[in-house]
Design a protein around this motif. Sequence first.
Motif, PDB file in Angstrom:
ATOM      1  N   SER A  72       0.924  -1.305  -0.042  1.00 12.58           N
ATOM      2  CA  SER A  72      -0.188   0.104  -0.134  1.00 12.58           C
ATOM      3  C   SER A  72       0.819   1.292   0.158  1.00 12.58           C
ATOM      4  O   SER A  72       1.816   1.413   0.580  1.00 12.58           O
ATOM      5  CB  SER A  72      -1.073  -0.069   1.147  1.00 12.58           C
TER       6      SER A  72
ATOM      7  N   PHE B 285       0.221   0.491   5.074  1.00 16.55           N
ATOM      8  CA  PHE B 285      -0.795   0.443   6.065  1.00 16.55           C
ATOM      9  C   PHE B 285      -1.677  -0.752   5.340  1.00 16.55           C
ATOM     10  O   PHE B 285      -1.565  -1.182   4.219  1.00 16.55           O
ATOM     11  CB  PHE B 285      -1.578   1.601   6.091  1.00 16.55           C
TER      12      PHE B 285
ATOM     13  N   ASP C 163      -8.053  -1.670   5.981  1.00 15.39           N
ATOM     14  CA  ASP C 163      -9.047  -0.892   6.715  1.00 15.39           C
ATOM     15  C   ASP C 163      -8.862   0.513   6.892  1.00 15.39           C
ATOM     16  O   ASP C 163      -9.363   1.345   6.963  1.00 15.39           O
ATOM     17  CB  ASP C 163      -9.210  -1.512   8.075  1.00 15.39           C
ATOM     18  N   GLU C 164      -7.433   0.938   6.719  1.00 13.17           N
ATOM     19  CA  GLU C 164      -7.166   2.297   6.840  1.00 13.17           C
ATOM     20  C   GLU C 164      -7.160   3.118   5.641  1.00 13.17           C
ATOM     21  O   GLU C 164      -6.907   4.362   5.462  1.00 13.17           O
ATOM     22  CB  GLU C 164      -5.520   2.501   7.340  1.00 13.17           C
TER      23      GLU C 164
ATOM     24  N   ASP D 156     -10.137   5.880   5.382  1.00 14.83           N
ATOM     25  CA  ASP D 156      -9.691   6.937   6.272  1.00 14.83           C
ATOM     26  C   ASP D 156      -8.576   7.891   5.680  1.00 14.83           C
ATOM     27  O   ASP D 156      -8.638   9.177   5.611  1.00 14.83           O
ATOM     28  CB  ASP D 156      -9.266   6.499   7.521  1.00 14.83           C
ATOM     29  N   ARG D 157      -7.436   7.383   5.261  1.00 14.98           N
ATOM     30  CA  ARG D 157      -6.204   8.152   4.672  1.00 14.98           C
ATOM     31  C   ARG D 157      -6.669   8.889   3.521  1.00 14.98           C
ATOM     32  O   ARG D 157      -6.510  10.237   3.445  1.00 14.98           O
ATOM     33  CB  ARG D 157      -5.047   7.317   4.332  1.00 14.98           C
TER      34      ARG D 157
ATOM     35  N   ASN E 269      -8.810  11.899   4.832  1.00 17.77           N
ATOM     36  CA  ASN E 269      -8.143  12.917   5.541  1.00 17.77           C
ATOM     37  C   ASN E 269      -7.339  13.770   4.698  1.00 17.77           C
ATOM     38  O   ASN E 269      -6.553  14.594   4.969  1.00 17.77           O
ATOM     39  CB  ASN E 269      -7.316  12.101   6.601  1.00 17.77           C
TER      40      ASN E 269
ATOM     41  N   GLN F 146     -15.555  -0.876   0.532  1.00 17.93           N
ATOM     42  CA  GLN F 146     -14.930   0.560   0.772  1.00 17.93           C
ATOM     43  C   GLN F 146     -15.029   1.471  -0.353  1.00 17.93           C
ATOM     44  O   GLN F 146     -15.303   2.540  -0.506  1.00 17.93           O
ATOM     45  CB  GLN F 146     -13.679   0.338   1.166  1.00 17.93           C
TER      46      GLN F 146
END
Length: 317
Positions: free
Chosen positions: A3, A16, A19-20, A23-24, A27, A51
């Motif tokens: 990733s 990462f 699941d992250e 979110d990244r 953000n 996702q």
Amino acid sequence: MTSRLYVNGRLTAEGFGIDEAGDRLRNEPDAVLWLDLDAPGAADLATLAEQFGLHPLAVEDAVQDHERPKLDHYRNHLFLNVYAVEFDSEPRKTEISAFITPRALITVRKSPFDLTTLTRRWDDEERPAGTGVDFLVYGLLDLVVDGQYRAAQRIDELMDGVEDRMLGDGPAPRDVRRHGFVLRRGLAALRRAVSPMPDVVRDVAKELAGDGHLRPYYRDVEDHARHAVDLIEHSRGRITELLDDDLAEQSNELNVVTRKLAAWAAIIAIPTALTGYFGQNLPYPGFEKWWGFLLSSALIGVSASGLYVYLKRRGWL
């Protein structure tokens, strides 16, 4: 899984989990994401599909083997399927499926493949100016097409040695013919992976690059893909003609051998017919003697063995 997160074309995070990833991206409004999965399980793909809103048919194609090279359009993403090629003694293909969303490139590999060259291209300071997913896809296609072209070049170079040995006097040795058949089989496998690529690259460029600054780079990749296709078609015609010429040479050699054997048979047949017609059966040395049988048997054995050795040396047996 590999990733990476890029912001304005620069690597800012890597390593990462799935699941992250969402979110990244949320953000970092200017970020683009690359996820690479090596033979993922159903659970991993289900998480990705949830996702990123991936279409079930695209997910199914990413799991199945031996999909053709293509670009499929779905409501909120593209699905790309290509084959990276490495050449050892023959072409070795790695099927790569890619989900292309506005801010993410998700690649799924179905066999191991070294990604170092790909990440090096993305991180190169002298790379084309690009910060979005279109640049990531360009790097992937450039790597794939370059590998395909190198494989086609390597086969063409190996064909030079086969051609030199096939153009000698008489039919080519068996190992040379077998090598020729192996090269032709490798070309057929390579052709299935390479032939659709010019159209695939053109369609991807139309969807992602438009008239932007990356358009010339996509056009360059398309040109390399067409060059690889032309080289493969040239090599296929070349190896087919070589094998056909060798087959014709074998046929000519067989005709020569047949003509020689027929001539010798005719020479031997005339005295055999005359002596048989007049019944000229003469006593041989040792007739009605025990050693005479051994002498005649030895004469027959030596004559047959000498004829076998002569024909073997001439390559007729």
